[in-house]
Design an enzyme around this catalytic site. Sequence first.
Site, PDB file in Angstrom:
ATOM      1  N   ASP A  34     -36.797   1.817   5.436  1.00 35.89           N
ATOM      2  CA  ASP A  34     -37.203   2.941   6.151  1.00 35.89           C
ATOM      3  C   ASP A  34     -37.386   2.734   7.715  1.00 35.89           C
ATOM      4  OD1 ASP A  34     -39.353   1.100   4.911  1.00 35.89           O
ATOM      5  OD2 ASP A  34     -40.582   2.290   6.105  1.00 35.89           O
ATOM      6  N   ASN A  35     -37.135   1.503   8.093  1.00 36.02           N
ATOM      7  CA  ASN A  35     -37.237   1.375   9.440  1.00 36.02           C
ATOM      8  C   ASN A  35     -36.014   0.918  10.040  1.00 36.02           C
ATOM      9  OD1 ASN A  35     -40.003   1.540   9.105  1.00 36.02           O
ATOM     10  ND2 ASN A  35     -40.526  -0.343   8.964  1.00 36.02           N
ATOM     11  N   ASP A  64     -39.950   2.578  14.515  1.00 40.69           N
ATOM     12  CA  ASP A  64     -41.115   2.266  13.683  1.00 40.69           C
ATOM     13  C   ASP A  64     -41.412   0.817  14.260  1.00 40.69           C
ATOM     14  OD1 ASP A  64     -41.956   4.364  12.151  1.00 40.69           O
ATOM     15  OD2 ASP A  64     -41.408   3.337  10.396  1.00 40.69           O
ATOM     16  N   GLY A 105     -41.174   8.618   2.067  1.00 36.14           N
ATOM     17  CA  GLY A 105     -41.427   9.560   2.975  1.00 36.14           C
ATOM     18  C   GLY A 105     -42.159   9.436   4.155  1.00 36.14           C
ATOM     19  N   ARG A 114     -33.003   7.747   8.682  1.00 33.43           N
ATOM     20  CA  ARG A 114     -33.129   6.623   8.402  1.00 33.43           C
ATOM     21  C   ARG A 114     -32.030   6.293   7.253  1.00 33.43           C
ATOM     22  NH1 ARG A 114     -38.940   5.556   9.695  1.00 33.43           N
ATOM     23  NH2 ARG A 114     -39.482   7.428  10.659  1.00 33.43           N
TER      24      ARG A 114
END
Length: 535
Positions: free
Chosen positions: A287-288, A297, A117, A217
Amino acid sequence: MNSTDHALQAARPSRLAQALRFDNAFVRELPGDPVEGPQVRQVHGALYSRVRPTPVAAPRLIAWSPEMAERLGLEATDVESPEFAQVFGGNALVDGMEPFAANYGGHQFGNWAGQLGDGRAITLGETVNAQGERWELQLKGAGKTPYSRFADGRAVLRSSIREFLCSEAMHHLGVPTTRALSLVTTGEPVLRDMFYDGRAREEPRAIVCRVSPSFIRFCNFELPASRGDTGLLKTLIDFTLRRDFPELSGSGEALYADWFGAVCERTARLMADWMRVGFVHGVMNTDNLSILGLTIDYGPYGWIDDFDPDWTPNTTDAHGRRYRFGTQPDIAFWNLGQLANALAPAFASAEPLQAGLDRYADAYNAAARANIAAKLGFAECRDADPELMGRLYGVLQAGEIDMTIFFRTLAQFDPAAPSPDLFADAFYDESRRKSVAKDLSDWLARYAARLKDDPLPAAARREQMRRANPRYVLRNYLAQQAIDRAEQGDYAGIHELLDVMRRPYDDQPGREAFAARRPDWARNRAGCSMLSCSS
Ligand code: AMP
Ligand code: MG
């Protein structure tokens, strides 16, 4: 200003409220966490949690992007107003903003990491400009959220400067990216152990407002899939299609398949762009990776100086070098595989997902071939050209030759008089120069022959090469110099770098120093060649 003033400012129709119109589709259309506030928790059945930025002591705007402000419909006087620093420092909200942190979970360094998150990013709202473009405004480093886990929700000035500058530099390079509107200092220190070696120090803190049509993402899809929540997964897919891929038509599984293929193609083109300009992301965790194929990111990223496919700027990854320069296209493909796994419950069979993954290889190869033609100045990429480029990369690596300087200089190469002396400025090491002298001469002779056989006239070739091979990139040491000055309270280095990076393909007389190769002192200095995830 005290807290009553903040409340009044938020209530009154402010100049920012007049300039910005909000349409918060993400929180309106998707299920949210019924609990509000920053206490750390596992959040099930919801794609976000409502949470406000934590107020800071003394927000001060130290840099902003004129192009991004204009795109949002903001005037210089809006950005330089006291209200702006309050809002983009996290102390006040503009009417229409509905702040939240997104809930997602993903793979880090190849392993499933569970719920992650937005641990320090807080979206303020989705603004729609006069042209109808949707731009989500998100503060990074704005304080704790339910997803902060063990960390503090903050960001240091050095990493904020790096994110701010590189977002805009990438945009001007023509590489898809999230953008940056503003950089605000908070007047508060933050404790960081830069290399996780027990030597923590207090550093200045800052907040970047980053801007993107979407911050969704790969990992946003992974979390509901990992929990077997297919209903929530499909809700998110349908939302993403509606809001972020309106150009796709059709319905049902054919639409889903088309969409996944489009994500694969966008990601492929992004990888080809990174390889073209010498950008190393450094942390290609799920997540990137952006669903729109944007660079997202900016952490321990770096730029290639001497050409080295094995280089990673990220000391946290120094051991396995999973995210080194040369493997980025393969790693992106691995990440797409994780996305495909996550999406599988929404498909009746794996076949359309496999077809999407196949589109990745095709799109990457096409983009890589186009880059070979563009970088070497050919009308088109012929079948023997990838081998020619591969040979060159071998020479560049063996000779420790500066990638940016070499390709930029190559545009001046005269096939009638091929001379390696043209590239003297691109070498870091005299003995290396001698050891590759023959290989470089041989390669230049082959290249000269290939050019003579190409239909592009010399002037057009040079122009094409100048548009594919930047003169200015945000070399690690340049960013670090601006950071060193900023930590002493002098922000002029940031402004100057931002300005140089607005025209990376133009020769800018008087600014030759920004195009110079990395100085010796920067070779092994923290921030210049070594970065960590501590930010
Ligand atoms: P990153 O490596 O920056 O992509 O971060 C990976 C995860 O750690 C994301 O969920 C971030 O929100 C979270 N994270 C990183 N730094 C912090 C921090 N200082 N405070 C809270 N969460 C963080
Ligand atoms: Mg991240």
